[in-house]
Scaffold this active site. Structure first.
Site, PDB file in Angstrom:
ATOM      1  N   GLY A 131       0.810  -1.208   0.000  1.00 53.76           N
ATOM      2  CA  GLY A 131       0.000   0.000   0.000  1.00 53.76           C
ATOM      3  C   GLY A 131       0.844   1.260   0.000  1.00 53.76           C
ATOM      4  O   GLY A 131       1.136   1.810   1.065  1.00 53.76           O
ATOM      5  N   GLU A 248      11.500  -4.029  -5.275  1.00 60.30           N
ATOM      6  CA  GLU A 248      10.361  -4.151  -6.175  1.00 60.30           C
ATOM      7  C   GLU A 248      10.795  -3.922  -7.620  1.00 60.30           C
ATOM      8  O   GLU A 248      10.439  -4.685  -8.521  1.00 60.30           O
ATOM      9  CB  GLU A 248       9.285  -3.141  -5.787  1.00 60.30           C
ATOM     10  CG  GLU A 248       8.066  -3.164  -6.712  1.00 60.30           C
ATOM     11  CD  GLU A 248       7.083  -2.059  -6.407  1.00 60.30           C
ATOM     12  OE1 GLU A 248       5.872  -2.338  -6.442  1.00 60.30           O
ATOM     13  OE2 GLU A 248       7.516  -0.920  -6.143  1.00 60.30           O
TER      14      GLU A 248
END
Length: 377
Positions: A131, A248
């Site tokens: 998030g 990521e």
């Protein structure tokens, strides 16, 4: 470990994958990978992931005390390389547990968090989502407005997140929220582990152009999060976020790097000419760069913003391959048949240069943080 022993391990892994990979864990030709919208596929993917773990092919370089093998990092690179070169799903677990949440907890979490979460990430008993992005500031993470208010033993979080991949499958949410004032920017942020079943969390799947709801918009209304779920220290969430973003981008870039190689080889098989051969050469160079960066990461070195280069190069190369394929293969790609996957790849590729930082953002990041250029150059 001697190179001969590593080569023997590579042969063993290749033979194991050929003998054990089920048909549904094969990546489609011309495409980047697989999707988790089909419940039957989700179950099969998780089962496959646990088979990989039990065979000692997941978490090879992770510490033994947290469920890994504590073995040579080069073996982990070999397993990934062999699986993806064969067109086999690796790993099987959906979400960002292995690639983002795990490294964040390994580098910044406390001992209790490491023992509680890391092995369950390796075994895919837990699925994670991330998030970060918000509707107001998708490209300016330091401007997020989701707020976490300190209530003594816990925080109350209110806000709204968007583009949360695989949230519909996740039971944990790695969430960045503001604990300081907006003026503090990145100095006023804190990273939290949030149970997705917490009271006050709702979500809405976002249907994409390809018809798949891979992302979700997430709403947090007075969500209670215990203080032991803070990753790192209160107010130091930016530091944790940078670690997660670097991993990521490395992992997304890695997936793209393998997809570039696979798509380029398939395109050369169908249409061999100077253009497609040049794309294949570019793909091989990107894969080599990715392998070098992944090796640094697996050795336990905290990688920096240079990982953005993998995601930038691979995403743009993949988009270029699909544009080339569509132009060279003609209208047959729009008809059900051997070439139909190329049309889906073309549609999907439009988002590759946007997710995990747009190409424009990544160029600025590389220029400022890696090359030392002044802002705006």
């Amino acid at each position: 470990m001697p190179e001969t022993e590593l080569e023997g391990f590579r042969n063993y892994v290749r033979d194991w994958f050929i003998r054990n990979a089920p048909p549904e864990m094969r990546i489609r030709r011309g495409g980047i990978g697989w999707y988790y919208e089909d419940p039957k596929f989700i179950d099969a993917a998780i089962k496959w992931h646990r088979t990989l773990y039990e065979a000692g092919l997941v978490g090879i370089s992770w510490p033994k005390e947290y469920g890994g093998l504590g073995d040579d990092v080069r073996k982990e690179l070999i397993v990934r390389d062999v699986a993806l070169s064969l067109g086999i799903v690796y790993p099987g677990c959906p979400g960002i547990g292995l690639s983002v949440a795990g490294p964040a907890i390994l580098y910044h979490g406390n001992e209790e968090q490491k023992k509680k979460y890391l092995k369950r990430i390796l075994t895919c008993e837990d699925v994670w989502a991330q998030g970060f992005s918000e509707p107001c500031c998708a490209s300016d993470l330091a401007a997020i407005t989701t707020r976490a208010e300190d209530k003594g033993d816990y925080f109350i979080i209110n806000g709204r997140k968007v583009w949360s991949s695989d949230f519909h499958l996740a039971n944990y949410y790695l969430l960045l929220a503001r604990t300081g004032s907006p003026e503090e920017r990145h100095r006023g942020l804190t990273m939290f582990i949030v149970d997705t079943k917490s009271e006050g969390i709702t979500y809405r799947p976002i249907k994409q152009i390809n018809g798949r709801p891979g992302f979700s918009e997430v709403f947090l209304d007075n969500v209670k999060v215990p203080k032991e779920n803070v990753v790192g220290k209160v107010g130091e969430g930016w530091r944790v976020a940078m670690t997660t973003l670097n991993f990521e981008r490395l992992n997304i870039g890695g997936a793209f790097a393998y997809a570039v190689g696979s798509a380029a080889r398939h395109l050369v098989e169908i249409k061999r000419d100077a253009d497609t051969l040049a794309l294949l050469e570019e793909a091989l160079a990107i894969k080599e760069l990715y392998d070098r960066m992944l090796m640094l990461a697996l050795r336990g070195e905290i990688i920096g913003p240079e990982t953005a280069s993998i995601k930038l190069l691979a995403s743009e190369a993949l988009e270029k391959i699909y544009i080339t394929a569509i132009s060279k293969l003609g209208p047959e790609v729009l008809v059900e048949g051997d070439l139909f996957d190329w049309s889906f790849g073309y549609i999907d590729s439009k988002g590759y240069t946007l997710l995990s930082g747009t190409s424009e953002i990544l160029r600025n990041l590389l220029g400022e943080l890696v090359l030392g250029l002044p802002k705006g150059v």
